[in-house]
Design a protein around this motif. Structure first.
Motif, PDB file in Angstrom:
ATOM      1  N   LEU A  22       0.833  -1.198   0.000  1.00  0.00           N
ATOM      2  CA  LEU A  22       0.000   0.000   0.000  1.00  0.00           C
ATOM      3  C   LEU A  22       0.869   1.250   0.000  1.00  0.00           C
ATOM      4  CD1 LEU A  22      -2.748  -1.087   2.531  1.00  0.00           C
ATOM      5  CD2 LEU A  22      -3.132  -0.542   0.143  1.00  0.00           C
ATOM      6  N   VAL A  23       1.916   1.179   0.758  1.00  0.00           N
ATOM      7  CA  VAL A  23       2.841   2.319   0.807  1.00  0.00           C
ATOM      8  C   VAL A  23       3.373   2.603  -0.593  1.00  0.00           C
ATOM      9  CG1 VAL A  23       5.087   3.088   1.652  1.00  0.00           C
ATOM     10  CG2 VAL A  23       3.494   1.988   3.220  1.00  0.00           C
ATOM     11  N   VAL A  24       3.766   1.573  -1.258  1.00  0.00           N
ATOM     12  CA  VAL A  24       4.287   1.747  -2.621  1.00  0.00           C
ATOM     13  C   VAL A  24       3.254   2.414  -3.509  1.00  0.00           C
ATOM     14  CG1 VAL A  24       4.958   0.475  -4.703  1.00  0.00           C
ATOM     15  CG2 VAL A  24       5.960  -0.119  -2.492  1.00  0.00           C
ATOM     16  N   MET A  25       1.999   1.967  -3.322  1.00  0.00           N
ATOM     17  CA  MET A  25       0.940   2.517  -4.160  1.00  0.00           C
ATOM     18  C   MET A  25       0.756   4.014  -3.955  1.00  0.00           C
ATOM     19  SD  MET A  25      -1.917  -0.466  -3.891  1.00  0.00           S
ATOM     20  CE  MET A  25      -3.316   0.527  -4.382  1.00  0.00           C
ATOM     21  N   TYR A  26       0.875   4.428  -2.713  1.00  0.00           N
ATOM     22  CA  TYR A  26       0.491   5.811  -2.407  1.00  0.00           C
ATOM     23  C   TYR A  26       1.653   6.740  -2.085  1.00  0.00           C
ATOM     24  CZ  TYR A  26      -4.433   4.567  -2.332  1.00  0.00           C
ATOM     25  OH  TYR A  26      -5.695   4.169  -2.698  1.00  0.00           O
ATOM     26  N   GLN A  49       6.768   9.516   5.794  1.00  0.00           N
ATOM     27  CA  GLN A  49       7.061   8.444   6.753  1.00  0.00           C
ATOM     28  C   GLN A  49       6.098   8.494   7.922  1.00  0.00           C
ATOM     29  OE1 GLN A  49      11.200   7.488   7.834  1.00  0.00           O
ATOM     30  NE2 GLN A  49      10.546   7.763   9.955  1.00  0.00           N
ATOM     31  N   GLU A  50       5.990   9.693   8.464  1.00  0.00           N
ATOM     32  CA  GLU A  50       5.133   9.787   9.634  1.00  0.00           C
ATOM     33  C   GLU A  50       3.684   9.465   9.303  1.00  0.00           C
ATOM     34  OE1 GLU A  50       5.983  13.003  12.122  1.00  0.00           O
ATOM     35  OE2 GLU A  50       4.097  12.807  13.241  1.00  0.00           O
ATOM     36  N   ALA A  51       3.261   9.952   8.138  1.00  0.00           N
ATOM     37  CA  ALA A  51       1.876   9.687   7.745  1.00  0.00           C
ATOM     38  C   ALA A  51       1.632   8.190   7.627  1.00  0.00           C
ATOM     39  CB  ALA A  51       1.572  10.383   6.432  1.00  0.00           C
ATOM     40  N   PHE A  52       2.547   7.492   6.997  1.00  0.00           N
ATOM     41  CA  PHE A  52       2.333   6.045   6.817  1.00  0.00           C
ATOM     42  C   PHE A  52       2.436   5.293   8.137  1.00  0.00           C
ATOM     43  CE2 PHE A  52       1.377   5.505   2.562  1.00  0.00           C
ATOM     44  CZ  PHE A  52       2.168   6.291   1.744  1.00  0.00           C
ATOM     45  N   LEU A  53       3.317   5.729   8.994  1.00  0.00           N
ATOM     46  CA  LEU A  53       3.420   5.093  10.295  1.00  0.00           C
ATOM     47  C   LEU A  53       2.112   5.239  11.076  1.00  0.00           C
ATOM     48  CD1 LEU A  53       6.988   5.985  11.626  1.00  0.00           C
ATOM     49  CD2 LEU A  53       6.093   3.745  11.102  1.00  0.00           C
TER      50      LEU A  53
ATOM     51  N   ASN B  53       0.427  23.013 -13.900  1.00  0.00           N
ATOM     52  CA  ASN B  53       1.682  22.727 -14.600  1.00  0.00           C
ATOM     53  C   ASN B  53       2.764  22.196 -13.702  1.00  0.00           C
ATOM     54  OD1 ASN B  53       0.628  23.491 -17.022  1.00  0.00           O
ATOM     55  ND2 ASN B  53       1.480  25.558 -16.962  1.00  0.00           N
ATOM     56  N   LEU B  54       2.550  22.314 -12.418  1.00  0.00           N
ATOM     57  CA  LEU B  54       3.568  21.795 -11.509  1.00  0.00           C
ATOM     58  C   LEU B  54       3.667  20.294 -11.687  1.00  0.00           C
ATOM     59  CD1 LEU B  54       2.756  23.838  -8.300  1.00  0.00           C
ATOM     60  CD2 LEU B  54       4.744  24.095  -9.776  1.00  0.00           C
ATOM     61  N   GLU B  55       4.877  19.867 -11.728  1.00  0.00           N
ATOM     62  CA  GLU B  55       5.104  18.451 -11.968  1.00  0.00           C
ATOM     63  C   GLU B  55       4.877  17.653 -10.708  1.00  0.00           C
ATOM     64  OE1 GLU B  55       6.002  18.985 -15.892  1.00  0.00           O
ATOM     65  OE2 GLU B  55       5.828  17.116 -14.775  1.00  0.00           O
ATOM     66  N   GLU B  56       4.499  16.464 -10.954  1.00  0.00           N
ATOM     67  CA  GLU B  56       4.434  15.574  -9.806  1.00  0.00           C
ATOM     68  C   GLU B  56       5.817  14.993  -9.607  1.00  0.00           C
ATOM     69  OE1 GLU B  56       1.885  12.152 -10.031  1.00  0.00           O
ATOM     70  OE2 GLU B  56       1.241  12.496  -7.963  1.00  0.00           O
ATOM     71  N   LYS B  57       6.308  15.175  -8.456  1.00  0.00           N
ATOM     72  CA  LYS B  57       7.675  14.758  -8.217  1.00  0.00           C
ATOM     73  C   LYS B  57       7.756  13.283  -7.890  1.00  0.00           C
ATOM     74  CE  LYS B  57      10.505  17.094  -5.860  1.00  0.00           C
ATOM     75  NZ  LYS B  57      11.526  16.705  -6.754  1.00  0.00           N
ATOM     76  N   GLU B  58       8.864  12.722  -8.262  1.00  0.00           N
ATOM     77  CA  GLU B  58       9.108  11.327  -7.928  1.00  0.00           C
ATOM     78  C   GLU B  58       9.791  11.274  -6.576  1.00  0.00           C
ATOM     79  OE1 GLU B  58       8.028   9.137 -10.373  1.00  0.00           O
ATOM     80  OE2 GLU B  58       8.233   7.694  -8.731  1.00  0.00           O
ATOM     81  N   PRO B  59       9.279  10.505  -5.686  1.00  0.00           N
ATOM     82  CA  PRO B  59       9.944  10.459  -4.375  1.00  0.00           C
ATOM     83  C   PRO B  59      11.300   9.797  -4.476  1.00  0.00           C
ATOM     84  CG  PRO B  59       8.187   8.854  -4.493  1.00  0.00           C
ATOM     85  CD  PRO B  59       8.099   9.650  -5.732  1.00  0.00           C
ATOM     86  N   PRO B  60      12.200  10.156  -3.617  1.00  0.00           N
ATOM     87  CA  PRO B  60      13.537   9.542  -3.654  1.00  0.00           C
ATOM     88  C   PRO B  60      13.441   8.040  -3.386  1.00  0.00           C
ATOM     89  CG  PRO B  60      13.244  10.854  -1.671  1.00  0.00           C
ATOM     90  CD  PRO B  60      12.073  11.123  -2.518  1.00  0.00           C
ATOM     91  N   GLU B  61      14.450   7.347  -3.838  1.00  0.00           N
ATOM     92  CA  GLU B  61      14.405   5.891  -3.729  1.00  0.00           C
ATOM     93  C   GLU B  61      14.483   5.402  -2.290  1.00  0.00           C
ATOM     94  OE1 GLU B  61      16.340   5.276  -8.059  1.00  0.00           O
ATOM     95  OE2 GLU B  61      17.473   4.583  -6.291  1.00  0.00           O
ATOM     96  N   TYR B  62      15.117   6.202  -1.483  1.00  0.00           N
ATOM     97  CA  TYR B  62      15.288   5.737  -0.110  1.00  0.00           C
ATOM     98  C   TYR B  62      14.019   5.864   0.721  1.00  0.00           C
ATOM     99  CZ  TYR B  62      15.902  10.737   0.895  1.00  0.00           C
ATOM    100  OH  TYR B  62      15.739  12.089   1.000  1.00  0.00           O
ATOM    101  N   MET B  66      13.025   3.462   3.898  1.00  0.00           N
ATOM    102  CA  MET B  66      12.999   4.216   5.145  1.00  0.00           C
ATOM    103  C   MET B  66      11.694   3.943   5.897  1.00  0.00           C
ATOM    104  SD  MET B  66      13.802   8.248   5.538  1.00  0.00           S
ATOM    105  CE  MET B  66      12.232   9.036   5.483  1.00  0.00           C
ATOM    106  N   ILE B  67      10.622   4.016   5.138  1.00  0.00           N
ATOM    107  CA  ILE B  67       9.315   3.779   5.766  1.00  0.00           C
ATOM    108  C   ILE B  67       9.231   2.341   6.282  1.00  0.00           C
ATOM    109  CG2 ILE B  67       6.838   3.628   5.340  1.00  0.00           C
ATOM    110  CD1 ILE B  67       7.139   5.947   3.410  1.00  0.00           C
ATOM    111  N   SER B  68       9.722   1.411   5.481  1.00  0.00           N
ATOM    112  CA  SER B  68       9.644   0.000   5.880  1.00  0.00           C
ATOM    113  C   SER B  68      10.350  -0.256   7.202  1.00  0.00           C
ATOM    114  CB  SER B  68      10.263  -0.890   4.805  1.00  0.00           C
ATOM    115  OG  SER B  68       9.447  -0.931   3.670  1.00  0.00           O
ATOM    116  N   SER B  69      11.574   0.247   7.276  1.00  0.00           N
ATOM    117  CA  SER B  69      12.321  -0.024   8.508  1.00  0.00           C
ATOM    118  C   SER B  69      11.652   0.652   9.695  1.00  0.00           C
ATOM    119  CB  SER B  69      13.776   0.437   8.365  1.00  0.00           C
ATOM    120  OG  SER B  69      13.812   1.821   8.060  1.00  0.00           O
ATOM    121  N   ALA B  70      11.115   1.843   9.439  1.00  0.00           N
ATOM    122  CA  ALA B  70      10.416   2.528  10.526  1.00  0.00           C
ATOM    123  C   ALA B  70       9.217   1.709  10.998  1.00  0.00           C
ATOM    124  CB  ALA B  70       9.958   3.911  10.066  1.00  0.00           C
ATOM    125  N   LEU B  71       8.520   1.140  10.028  1.00  0.00           N
ATOM    126  CA  LEU B  71       7.363   0.300  10.367  1.00  0.00           C
ATOM    127  C   LEU B  71       7.789  -0.873  11.231  1.00  0.00           C
ATOM    128  CD1 LEU B  71       5.380   0.216   7.010  1.00  0.00           C
ATOM    129  CD2 LEU B  71       4.552   1.078   9.186  1.00  0.00           C
TER     130      LEU B  71
END
Lengths: 198, 437
Positions: A22-26, A49-53, B53-62, B66-71
Motif C-alpha cells: 500500500l505504501v508503494v501505491m500511495y 514516513q510519519e503519515a504512513f506510520l 503545470n507543476l510536476e508531480e515529483k518522484e519520491p527519492p528511492e530511499y 525508510m518507511i519499511s524499517s520505521a514500520l
C-alpha cells in the motif's frame, strides 16, 4: 479496488508486507503532498514516513467503507498542518532558494522539442509558483494542492478535510484569489501579458 | 460594481464547471460586458493553470525502505502496546465499576463491611440473663421470698405454709376460751431478736437498717472461690440464698476450657456484713462494688404500734366474749376477732420479714472466670495448640464466607447503578466511535 481492499484487510491483521505494498501505491502522492506543503524534499520524506506510520498504527480503526487513499491523505494533511503549526513558532516557510527540486527526478511531460531557454523559463516559473504557494496560509495551501495540483474532486476534498461542500467551494475560490494576489504581488509571472492571450 | 462582486465569487466555480447552466449563462453574459471581470477570470485561469503545470515529483528511492524499517521498528512496540491499550480501557472501566459498586453498597448498607455483628450479638444476649437475675434480686428488697417467709415462720414454731398460719386462729377460736395461750403467740418486737442470738441484742436498740451489697469479681477458678464463699458464709452464721452458674458463650481459656461465670446471693448477719464483704473481695479481682443501706426504723415502729393496738383490741374482745351469752353476740364477737387476728398476722408477718432483712444483710456476688496471665509463665499448650489452630482456620473461613455473602448481597443492591453506568458508557463509546470515523 478489491485488490487494495484485500491489502487493507491483511494490513489490519498485522501483515506488514501487505501494508508495504500500500505504501508503494500511495507514496508518490503523499510525498508530493508533503513536498508541496512543506517546500522541501526532506520534509516531504518525513511527512510521508510519519503519515504512513500513523496509518499503520491506526489501521484497525479504519473502516473499509471510505477509500483508503482518502484516509491516508487525511492523515498526511493533518501531519503537515501539525508540523507547520509547530514551525510557525520557530520560523517562517523556508524559501527554498538553495533547494532545486526541479532538478531531481524531473520529468518533462510537455517538453517535446522545446528550446532549452524555454525549458529553463518554465522551470523558473514553476519554482516561483511553488514559492507563492508556500506563502499562502495553511488552509489555502492545502486546498490549492488538493484541487489544482492533485486534481481532487470537490467531494473528495470535502472527505479528506472533513468539511462540507459549501465550505470547500468558498475555500477554493478564496485560495485561488489569494494565490493570484501573491503571484501578481511578487511579479513572478507576467500575468498581464498572458491574460491577453486568453 | 455590486454585480461584479457576486460574479467574482462564482468565477472559481465557473472554471471548475461547478455552475449550473443558468448561472453559467448569466456569468458569460456579464463577462462579455464587464472588462474587469473578464480580466479577473483570466488571471484566475492562469493561476490555476500554473498550478496544474507543476510536476508531480518522484519520491527519492530511499523513501520506501525508510518507511519499511520505521514500520518494523514500531511494530515491535505496537504489538505490546496494542495489547496493553486494548485491555487498558476495559480494565480501567471494570476497576472503576467495582469501586463504584463497593462504594454504593457501603452507602446503602452502612454496616456492610464491619463484620462485628456476631460479637455484638453475643454481648447483647449475655447481658440479658445477668440483668434478669439482678432484677429478681432487687425486687426482693422489701417483699418476701418464699424462703424468707419460711424462716420467719420458724420462729413461731409453726408450719411453713402461710395459709396454715391464717387458718389456725379459726381452728383455735373454734375451741373457744382458755386457748388464748395456745394461740400463736403474737410476735412481739423484742422476741425475734432475742431468739436468734446474743450478738444481735444491740441491734434491737439501734435503728433498723437493711444492708445490701453488690460485688462483681473476676476469679481464676469459679468453683474454688464458690467453695470459699460457702465456707465464709457458714463461719459467720449466714446462708446462701441462691446461686446460679453457667458457661460463657464466648471466649475461652488458654488451655481451651471454657469460662464459667455465675451469681451467688448470700445472707449473712448484718454485724458480719463489712467483714464478709472484705473477705469476698479478696477472692478475686473486684470489677464492680456497691453497697447501700435502707433505714426502715420509722415504718417498723409504725407497724409495731399498729400491732400493739390490734393486740389490745384482741384482749378486749376476749373479755367481752367471756361475758357474752347470746349466740348472736358471740357470733359477732367472733367475726371481729377474726378480723383483728388477720390484721395481727399481717403486721406480724411484715415485721418478721423486716427483721430478717435487717438481721441478715444481702450480698449479691457475680463471679466470672478469667485467665490470669500475670501469675505465671504459661508454657506452650501443645495439646490444645492443634485445636486452637483448627478453630482459627474455621473461624477465618467462616468470616470469609460471611464476607462473600455480603459482597454478593452488595452486588445485588448496586446492580441498578451498574446497569445505568453501563448504558451511559455504551452511549459515550458509540458517540466517540462516530466522531473518529
Amino acid at each position: 479496488m478489491s485488490a487494495e481492499l484485500e491489502l487493507v484487510e491483511r494490513s489490519k491483521g498485522g501483515d506488514l508486507s501487505a501494508f508495504e505494498e500500500l505504501v508503494v501505491m500511495y507514496q508518490k502522492q503523499i510525498y508530493n503532498l508533503g513536498y508541496r506543503m512543506m517546500g522541501s524534499e526532506e520534509d516531504a520524506c518525513d511527512i510521508a514516513q510519519e503519515a504512513f506510520l500513523k496509518a499503520f498504527k491506526s489501521i484497525r480503526k479504519f473502516n473499509s467503507k471510505s477509500s483508503f487513499g482518502t484516509w491516508v491523505y487525511r492523515i498526511a494533511v493533518n501531519v503537515c498542518i501539525d508540523e507547520l503549526r509547530k514551525r510557525k513558532k520557530v520560523k517562517l516557510y523556508p524559501v527554498a532558494h538553495n533547494d532545486n527540486p526541479e532538478d531531481r527526478g524531473y520529468k518533462l511531460i510537455t517538453d517535446t522539442g522545446d528550446l532549452p531557454e524555454e525549458q529553463m523559463e518554465r522551470r523558473e516559473v514553476r519554482r516561483q509558483v511553488q514559492q507563492a504557494i508556500g506563502r499562502l496560509g495553511e488552509e489555502h495551501r492545502i486546498i490549492i494542492i488538493l484541487r489544482d495540483i492533485k486534481g481532487k474532486s470537490y467531494q473528495e476534498i470535502a472527505d479528506i478535510l472533513g468539511l462540507n461542500i459549501g465550505t470547500v467551494k468558498s475555500r477554493i475560490s478564496r485560495a485561488r484569489i489569494s494565490l493570484k494576489e501573491e503571484l501578481i504581488k511578487h511579479g513572478e509571472l507576467n500575468f498581464e501579458e498572458n491574460v491577453k492571450k486568453v | 460594481m455590486e454585480e461584479c462582486k457576486d460574479f467574482r465569487e462564482q468565477l472559481s466555480l465557473y472554471i471548475d464547471g461547478m455552475l449550473d447552466g443558468k448561472e453559467s449563462r448569466l456569468l458569460e453574459e456579464h463577462i462579455k460586458a464587464c472588462e474587469d471581470c473578464r480580466r479577473e477570470l483570466g488571471l484566475l485561469r492562469e493561476t490555476v493553470q500554473s498550478c496544474r503545470n507543476l510536476e508531480e515529483k518522484e519520491p527519492p528511492e530511499y523513501l520506501c525502505p525508510m518507511i519499511s524499517s520505521a514500520l518494523r521498528r514500531t511494530r515491535k512496540g505496537t504489538a505490546a502496546s496494542h495489547i496493553r491499550k486494548k485491555w487498558l480501557k476495559p480494565g480501567l472501566v471494570s476497576v472503576a465499576a467495582v469501586l463504584l459498586l463497593a462504594i454504593a453498597a457501603k452507602g446503602i448498607i452502612p454496616g456492610l463491611f464491619t463484620g462485628y455483628r456476631t460479637a455484638q450479638d453475643m454481648a447483647a444476649t449475655d447481658a440479658a440473663p445477668a440483668e434478669e437475675m439482678y432484677n429478681l434480686a432487687g425486687s426482693e428488697e422489701f417483699g418476701f421470698s418464699s424462703e424468707q417467709k419460711k424462716r420467719g415462720m420458724e420462729y413461731d414454731g409453726q408450719a411453713d405454709d402461710a395459709a396454715g398460719i391464717l387458718s389456725e386462729p379459726e381452728m383455735q377460736s373454734g375451741r373457744e376460751m382458755g386457748t388464748a395461750e395456745e394461740m400463736p403467740p403474737a410476735p412481739e418486737p423484742g422476741n425475734l431478736t432475742a431468739e436468734t442470738g446474743d450478738n444481735l441484742l444491740t441491734a434491737q436498740d439501734s435503728r433498723k437498717i437493711i444492708r445490701n451489697a453488690e460485688l462483681s469479681i473476676e476469679v481464676e477458678d469459679f468453683n474454688r472461690q464458690y467453695d470459699a464463699i460457702q465456707r465464709m458464709v457458714d463461719e459467720t452464721g449466714g446462708y446462701i440464698e441462691s446461686s446460679n452458674s453457667y458457661v460463657r458463650k464466648y471466649g475461652s481459656a488458654e488451655d481451651g476450657r471454657d469460662f464459667t461465670e455465675g451469681h451467688v446471693v448470700i445472707r449473712i448477719p448484718s454485724s458480719e456484713f463489712t467483714n464478709c464483704l472484705e473477705g469476698i473481695s479478696t477472692l478475686g479481682k473486684v470489677t464492680n462494688r456497691s453497697t447501700d443501706g435502707s433505714d426502715i426504723t420509722l415504718q417498723y415502729m409504725d407497724t409495731e404500734v399498729r400491732l400493739k393496738s390490734m393486740q389490745i383490741q384482741q384482749e378486749r374482745l376476749l373479755e367481752i366474749m367471756e361475758k357474752a351469752t347470746l349466740v348472736e353476740d358471740i357470733l359477732n364477737i367472733e367475726n371481729e376477732l377474726n378480723r383483728v387476728r388477720t390484721e395481727i398476722e399481717s403486721y406480724g408477718t411484715q415485721l418478721r420479714g423486716w427483721d430478717n432483712l435487717v438481721q441478715y444483710s444481702t450480698i449479691r456476688i457475680f463471679m466470672t472466670e478469667v485467665d490470669d496471665k500475670d501469675t505465671q509463665v504459661t508454657a506452650l499448650q501443645m495439646g490444645s495448640l492443634w485445636d486452637r489452630m483448627k478453630r482459627g482456620i474455621i473461624r477465618t473461613t467462616n468470616a470469609i464466607m460471611d464476607m462473600v455473602e455480603m459482597i454478593i448481597v452488595g452486588i445485588g443492591y448496586a446492580l441498578p447503578v451498574a446497569i445505568l453506568l453501563g448504558a451511559g458508557l455504551l452511549v459515550w463509546w458509540r458517540i466517540k466511535r462516530k466522531n473518529t470515523q
